[in-house]
Design a protein around this motif. Sequence first.
Motif, PDB file in Angstrom:
ATOM      1  N   VAL A 133       0.845  -1.197   0.000  1.00 27.49           N
ATOM      2  CA  VAL A 133       0.000   0.000   0.000  1.00 27.49           C
ATOM      3  C   VAL A 133       0.878   1.244   0.000  1.00 27.49           C
ATOM      4  O   VAL A 133       0.626   2.204  -0.743  1.00 27.49           O
ATOM      5  CB  VAL A 133      -0.970  -0.023   1.204  1.00 27.49           C
ATOM      6  N   GLN A 134       1.896   1.244   0.825  1.00 29.33           N
ATOM      7  CA  GLN A 134       2.806   2.389   0.877  1.00 29.33           C
ATOM      8  C   GLN A 134       3.506   2.576  -0.467  1.00 29.33           C
ATOM      9  O   GLN A 134       3.662   3.695  -0.945  1.00 29.33           O
ATOM     10  CB  GLN A 134       3.850   2.200   1.985  1.00 29.33           C
ATOM     11  N   ASP A 135       3.909   1.478  -1.082  1.00 30.72           N
ATOM     12  CA  ASP A 135       4.582   1.552  -2.373  1.00 30.72           C
ATOM     13  C   ASP A 135       3.648   2.112  -3.440  1.00 30.72           C
ATOM     14  O   ASP A 135       4.049   2.934  -4.265  1.00 30.72           O
ATOM     15  CB  ASP A 135       5.089   0.161  -2.771  1.00 30.72           C
ATOM     16  N   GLN A 136       2.376   1.691  -3.403  1.00 28.08           N
ATOM     17  CA  GLN A 136       1.402   2.207  -4.365  1.00 28.08           C
ATOM     18  C   GLN A 136       1.168   3.697  -4.129  1.00 28.08           C
ATOM     19  O   GLN A 136       1.036   4.477  -5.071  1.00 28.08           O
ATOM     20  CB  GLN A 136       0.082   1.445  -4.273  1.00 28.08           C
ATOM     21  N   GLY A 137       1.125   4.085  -2.874  1.00 29.87           N
ATOM     22  CA  GLY A 137       0.954   5.502  -2.546  1.00 29.87           C
ATOM     23  C   GLY A 137       2.123   6.320  -3.053  1.00 29.87           C
ATOM     24  O   GLY A 137       1.958   7.411  -3.607  1.00 29.87           O
TER      25      GLY A 137
END
Length: 162
Positions: A133-137
């Motif tokens: 999720v952090q990477d997608q953000g």
Amino acid sequence: MTEQSYKTKEVAQRLHVSPATILKWVKKHDIPYSINSYGHYCFEEETMSMFYTIKKENQKLVYPDAGQSDVVSSQLAIDRLAATEEKVQMIERMVVNKADDIVTFQLVEHRKTVEKLNKRIQKLEAEVDKLQVQDQGLTSEFEKDKEIKKNKRFIPSLFLFD
């Protein structure tokens, strides 16, 4: 004619005992002996009867019922055999129960280990999901920044004349 004399080893062989036993009997019962030129104990023929008597007495002490011939009835033998079979079956059941207990214990321990590993896997999956999720953000923010920079370049290019 001279009488036959026997050495300790010969006496022991005739009586089917050890030479050490013969020497113990000599000391304990004061059996007469002579010593030959080699230092061996020698016993006359008349002392052999003393050794036989001592052996019989010792056998009676060790095996008091040896002289009696006991007849065991077949029913008594069958009863004893049945009792022995029952004891063997009981021991077999105890062994089987013990084996079952051991297997059950091992299964419980394995189950605990598997549960711990499952919890750990779930925690790791949650961490991976968070990181994704952090990477997608970060990727979406990077794309936005890229778009903004593109737009900033486009506007000045409108005013440039070639």
